[in-house]
Motif scaffolding. Sequence first.
Motif, PDB file in Angstrom:
ATOM      1  N   THR A 109       0.828  -1.203   0.000  1.00 15.07           N
ATOM      2  CA  THR A 109       0.000   0.000   0.000  1.00 15.07           C
ATOM      3  C   THR A 109       0.865   1.257   0.000  1.00 15.07           C
ATOM      4  O   THR A 109       1.580   1.514   0.980  1.00 15.07           O
ATOM      5  N   VAL A 110       0.820   2.011  -1.097  1.00 19.14           N
ATOM      6  CA  VAL A 110       1.512   3.304  -1.149  1.00 19.14           C
ATOM      7  C   VAL A 110       0.665   4.274  -0.330  1.00 19.14           C
ATOM      8  O   VAL A 110      -0.497   4.509  -0.647  1.00 19.14           O
ATOM      9  N   THR A 111       1.227   4.802   0.749  1.00 16.91           N
ATOM     10  CA  THR A 111       0.437   5.661   1.639  1.00 16.91           C
ATOM     11  C   THR A 111       0.851   7.127   1.552  1.00 16.91           C
ATOM     12  O   THR A 111       0.213   7.978   2.174  1.00 16.91           O
ATOM     13  N   ASP A 112       1.929   7.392   0.819  1.00 14.37           N
ATOM     14  CA  ASP A 112       2.344   8.783   0.650  1.00 14.37           C
ATOM     15  C   ASP A 112       3.058   8.944  -0.684  1.00 14.37           C
ATOM     16  O   ASP A 112       3.818   8.063  -1.086  1.00 14.37           O
ATOM     17  N   TRP A 113       2.725  10.009  -1.384  1.00 13.79           N
ATOM     18  CA  TRP A 113       3.504  10.502  -2.527  1.00 13.79           C
ATOM     19  C   TRP A 113       3.429  12.016  -2.493  1.00 13.79           C
ATOM     20  O   TRP A 113       2.338  12.588  -2.559  1.00 13.79           O
ATOM     21  N   THR A 114       4.570  12.617  -2.287  1.00 11.00           N
ATOM     22  CA  THR A 114       4.627  14.071  -2.163  1.00 11.00           C
ATOM     23  C   THR A 114       5.751  14.613  -3.026  1.00 11.00           C
ATOM     24  O   THR A 114       6.922  14.485  -2.669  1.00 11.00           O
ATOM     25  N   PRO A 115       5.406  15.211  -4.193  1.00  8.76           N
ATOM     26  CA  PRO A 115       6.448  15.817  -5.016  1.00  8.76           C
ATOM     27  C   PRO A 115       7.135  16.956  -4.250  1.00  8.76           C
ATOM     28  O   PRO A 115       6.496  17.613  -3.417  1.00  8.76           O
ATOM     29  N   ARG A 116       8.411  17.171  -4.507  1.00 13.21           N
ATOM     30  CA  ARG A 116       9.159  18.199  -3.784  1.00 13.21           C
ATOM     31  C   ARG A 116       8.431  19.539  -3.877  1.00 13.21           C
ATOM     32  O   ARG A 116       7.958  19.930  -4.947  1.00 13.21           O
ATOM     33  N   GLY A 117       8.323  20.222  -2.729  1.00 16.49           N
ATOM     34  CA  GLY A 117       7.707  21.555  -2.717  1.00 16.49           C
ATOM     35  C   GLY A 117       6.195  21.551  -2.847  1.00 16.49           C
ATOM     36  O   GLY A 117       5.574  22.608  -2.959  1.00 16.49           O
ATOM     37  N   ARG A 118       5.583  20.334  -2.852  1.00 19.29           N
ATOM     38  CA  ARG A 118       4.121  20.266  -2.970  1.00 19.29           C
ATOM     39  C   ARG A 118       3.526  19.618  -1.733  1.00 19.29           C
ATOM     40  O   ARG A 118       4.234  19.066  -0.904  1.00 19.29           O
ATOM     41  N   GLN A 119       2.180  19.676  -1.643  1.00 20.06           N
ATOM     42  CA  GLN A 119       1.471  19.007  -0.559  1.00 20.06           C
ATOM     43  C   GLN A 119       1.243  17.544  -0.922  1.00 20.06           C
ATOM     44  O   GLN A 119       1.173  17.193  -2.095  1.00 20.06           O
ATOM     45  N   PRO A 120       1.099  16.674   0.116  1.00 17.63           N
ATOM     46  CA  PRO A 120       0.833  15.258  -0.172  1.00 17.63           C
ATOM     47  C   PRO A 120      -0.378  15.113  -1.101  1.00 17.63           C
ATOM     48  O   PRO A 120      -1.323  15.884  -1.031  1.00 17.63           O
ATOM     49  N   VAL A 121      -0.321  14.102  -1.953  1.00 19.74           N
ATOM     50  CA  VAL A 121      -1.401  13.883  -2.915  1.00 19.74           C
ATOM     51  C   VAL A 121      -2.350  12.791  -2.423  1.00 19.74           C
ATOM     52  O   VAL A 121      -3.564  12.872  -2.614  1.00 19.74           O
ATOM     53  N   LEU A 122      -1.783  11.789  -1.757  1.00 17.41           N
ATOM     54  CA  LEU A 122      -2.601  10.675  -1.282  1.00 17.41           C
ATOM     55  C   LEU A 122      -3.124  10.979   0.116  1.00 17.41           C
ATOM     56  O   LEU A 122      -2.562  11.801   0.838  1.00 17.41           O
ATOM     57  N   TRP A 123      -4.194  10.285   0.488  1.00 13.73           N
ATOM     58  CA  TRP A 123      -4.854  10.540   1.768  1.00 13.73           C
ATOM     59  C   TRP A 123      -4.964   9.230   2.558  1.00 13.73           C
ATOM     60  O   TRP A 123      -5.252   8.177   1.971  1.00 13.73           O
ATOM     61  N   VAL A 124      -4.709   9.300   3.861  1.00 15.58           N
ATOM     62  CA  VAL A 124      -4.865   8.136   4.734  1.00 15.58           C
ATOM     63  C   VAL A 124      -5.716   8.543   5.929  1.00 15.58           C
ATOM     64  O   VAL A 124      -5.494   9.611   6.509  1.00 15.58           O
ATOM     65  N   SER A 125      -6.684   7.683   6.306  1.00 15.53           N
ATOM     66  CA  SER A 125      -7.563   8.018   7.419  1.00 15.53           C
ATOM     67  C   SER A 125      -6.805   8.047   8.746  1.00 15.53           C
ATOM     68  O   SER A 125      -5.964   7.177   9.006  1.00 15.53           O
ATOM     69  N   SER A 126      -7.148   8.996   9.580  1.00 11.22           N
ATOM     70  CA  SER A 126      -6.540   9.059  10.927  1.00 11.22           C
ATOM     71  C   SER A 126      -7.023   7.878  11.759  1.00 11.22           C
ATOM     72  O   SER A 126      -6.422   7.555  12.782  1.00 11.22           O
ATOM     73  N   ALA A 127      -8.108   7.220  11.316  1.00 13.29           N
ATOM     74  CA  ALA A 127      -8.666   6.069  12.051  1.00 13.29           C
ATOM     75  C   ALA A 127      -8.285   4.741  11.404  1.00 13.29           C
ATOM     76  O   ALA A 127      -8.776   3.678  11.817  1.00 13.29           O
ATOM     77  N   SER A 128      -7.410   4.786  10.396  1.00 10.07           N
ATOM     78  CA  SER A 128      -7.050   3.544   9.714  1.00 10.07           C
ATOM     79  C   SER A 128      -6.393   2.556  10.665  1.00 10.07           C
ATOM     80  O   SER A 128      -5.643   2.946  11.564  1.00 10.07           O
ATOM     81  N   ARG A 129      -6.681   1.306  10.467  1.00 12.28           N
ATOM     82  CA  ARG A 129      -5.940   0.265  11.183  1.00 12.28           C
ATOM     83  C   ARG A 129      -4.621   0.019  10.463  1.00 12.28           C
ATOM     84  O   ARG A 129      -4.562   0.137   9.250  1.00 12.28           O
ATOM     85  N   PHE A 130      -3.613  -0.282  11.214  1.00 13.59           N
ATOM     86  CA  PHE A 130      -2.325  -0.728  10.672  1.00 13.59           C
ATOM     87  C   PHE A 130      -2.032  -2.046  11.343  1.00 13.59           C
ATOM     88  O   PHE A 130      -1.176  -2.154  12.213  1.00 13.59           O
ATOM     89  N   THR A 131      -2.830  -3.047  10.954  1.00 13.41           N
ATOM     90  CA  THR A 131      -2.711  -4.377  11.558  1.00 13.41           C
ATOM     91  C   THR A 131      -2.646  -5.410  10.443  1.00 13.41           C
ATOM     92  O   THR A 131      -3.127  -5.170   9.330  1.00 13.41           O
ATOM     93  N   ALA A 132      -2.106  -6.585  10.787  1.00 14.46           N
ATOM     94  CA  ALA A 132      -1.887  -7.610   9.756  1.00 14.46           C
ATOM     95  C   ALA A 132      -3.189  -8.157   9.192  1.00 14.46           C
ATOM     96  O   ALA A 132      -3.228  -8.685   8.089  1.00 14.46           O
ATOM     97  N   ASP A 133      -4.281  -8.003   9.937  1.00 17.71           N
ATOM     98  CA  ASP A 133      -5.544  -8.641   9.526  1.00 17.71           C
ATOM     99  C   ASP A 133      -6.535  -7.679   8.868  1.00 17.71           C
ATOM    100  O   ASP A 133      -7.691  -8.041   8.670  1.00 17.71           O
ATOM    101  N   ALA A 134      -6.102  -6.485   8.538  1.00 17.85           N
ATOM    102  CA  ALA A 134      -7.043  -5.527   7.931  1.00 17.85           C
ATOM    103  C   ALA A 134      -6.335  -4.695   6.862  1.00 17.85           C
ATOM    104  O   ALA A 134      -5.117  -4.509   6.935  1.00 17.85           O
ATOM    105  N   PRO A 135      -7.082  -4.218   5.874  1.00 18.98           N
ATOM    106  CA  PRO A 135      -6.453  -3.341   4.886  1.00 18.98           C
ATOM    107  C   PRO A 135      -6.225  -1.951   5.478  1.00 18.98           C
ATOM    108  O   PRO A 135      -6.859  -1.579   6.475  1.00 18.98           O
ATOM    109  N   ILE A 136      -5.330  -1.201   4.891  1.00 22.73           N
ATOM    110  CA  ILE A 136      -5.096   0.183   5.298  1.00 22.73           C
ATOM    111  C   ILE A 136      -6.181   1.049   4.653  1.00 22.73           C
ATOM    112  O   ILE A 136      -6.492   0.881   3.463  1.00 22.73           O
ATOM    113  N   ARG A 137      -6.792   1.946   5.442  1.00 21.84           N
ATOM    114  CA  ARG A 137      -7.850   2.801   4.892  1.00 21.84           C
ATOM    115  C   ARG A 137      -7.207   4.077   4.340  1.00 21.84           C
ATOM    116  O   ARG A 137      -7.082   5.091   5.043  1.00 21.84           O
ATOM    117  N   GLY A 138      -6.786   3.977   3.100  1.00 16.68           N
ATOM    118  CA  GLY A 138      -6.180   5.155   2.499  1.00 16.68           C
ATOM    119  C   GLY A 138      -5.021   4.776   1.597  1.00 16.68           C
ATOM    120  O   GLY A 138      -4.723   3.589   1.409  1.00 16.68           O
TER     121      GLY A 138
END
Length: 304
Positions: free
Chosen positions: A37-66
């Motif tokens: 799961t690519v969770t960040d891509w930020t071109p130099r001098g720009r704001q992040p393009v991808l978004w990840v939920s602040s409530a996402s789980r980061f566990t082996a048994d669930a997908p990442i929300r974002g």
Amino acid sequence: MSDLPASVRLETGRGGLPVLRVNGPAARAEIYLHGATVTDWTPRGRQPVLWVSSASRFTADAPIRGGVPICFPWFGARAGHPESPSHGFARRSDWVVVDARDEGDEVIVRLRLTDRDAAGASAWAHPFEAVYTVVVGSRLTLALTVTNHGSDDLSFEEALHTYLGVSDIRATEVTGLEGAAFCDSLAGPEVLPAENTPVRFGAETDRVYPGTTATTTVHDTGAGRSVVIAKAGSATTVVWNPWVDKAAALADLADDEWKRLLCVETGNLRDAAIRLAPGQSHTMTATFELSPLAKDPTQKNPTS
Ligand code: TA6
């Protein structure tokens, strides 16, 4: 895994999950081995393009929300298998790093998943190999190559379920799908007539465009930028925003986050499902690029 270049470090990320941190000349990125799961891509001098939920789980048994979860080998519910996980097992599996290298201003990372190491693949008894190539630069390119290593034909659906960050979904529009018929997944399987206007958002939106190879552009008026999404080897585009109620119903999505996300997904679903003979491969590619706001928005921002 061959040695990583200095631009790529394997570290411990959220939830203790292994993550590749890429720091290239033109952009930075983050790739969790969990689901590749690519969770960040930020071109130099720009704001992040991808978004990840602040409530996402980061566990082996669930997908990442974002970020960019990979839906494979089926999309949504698996027909005839209510016990199977939504959107397949690839986004819940731990991918293996094949290699990484610098090439000019870009950093190229490859990850692999096979039927032998995919979580729950036993329920889908098809020998396969999926190689995911992530090119991090002033553009982000994601390429999923699936090879049939079995002795029978292999059929599968796939999607790069990209979560883009937007300043306000109510002032965001998507162009490039004008003239393309679509299915409203909230209403039923019928294919609805095409619209000749950009896609705009005033309620939960869950659309499948079954026959489009078009480049789409997300116009984020609040941020004054557009994200151009080109694709190859893909005949389906999905557009999703959960809005208020669906967001409240999802445990791994904070209630008000629906305002700041938009999924524009590159895929091959339903009639566009991929069919491979033994030994055959198929590649689906999505390329993301930032541009200044392509359109001078005439419509007012409804929040102001
Ligand atoms: O891509 C749109 C969609 O299929 C929606 O129907 C919605 O369910 C979304 O994916 C999220 O699915 P998930 O399984 O990640 O909760």
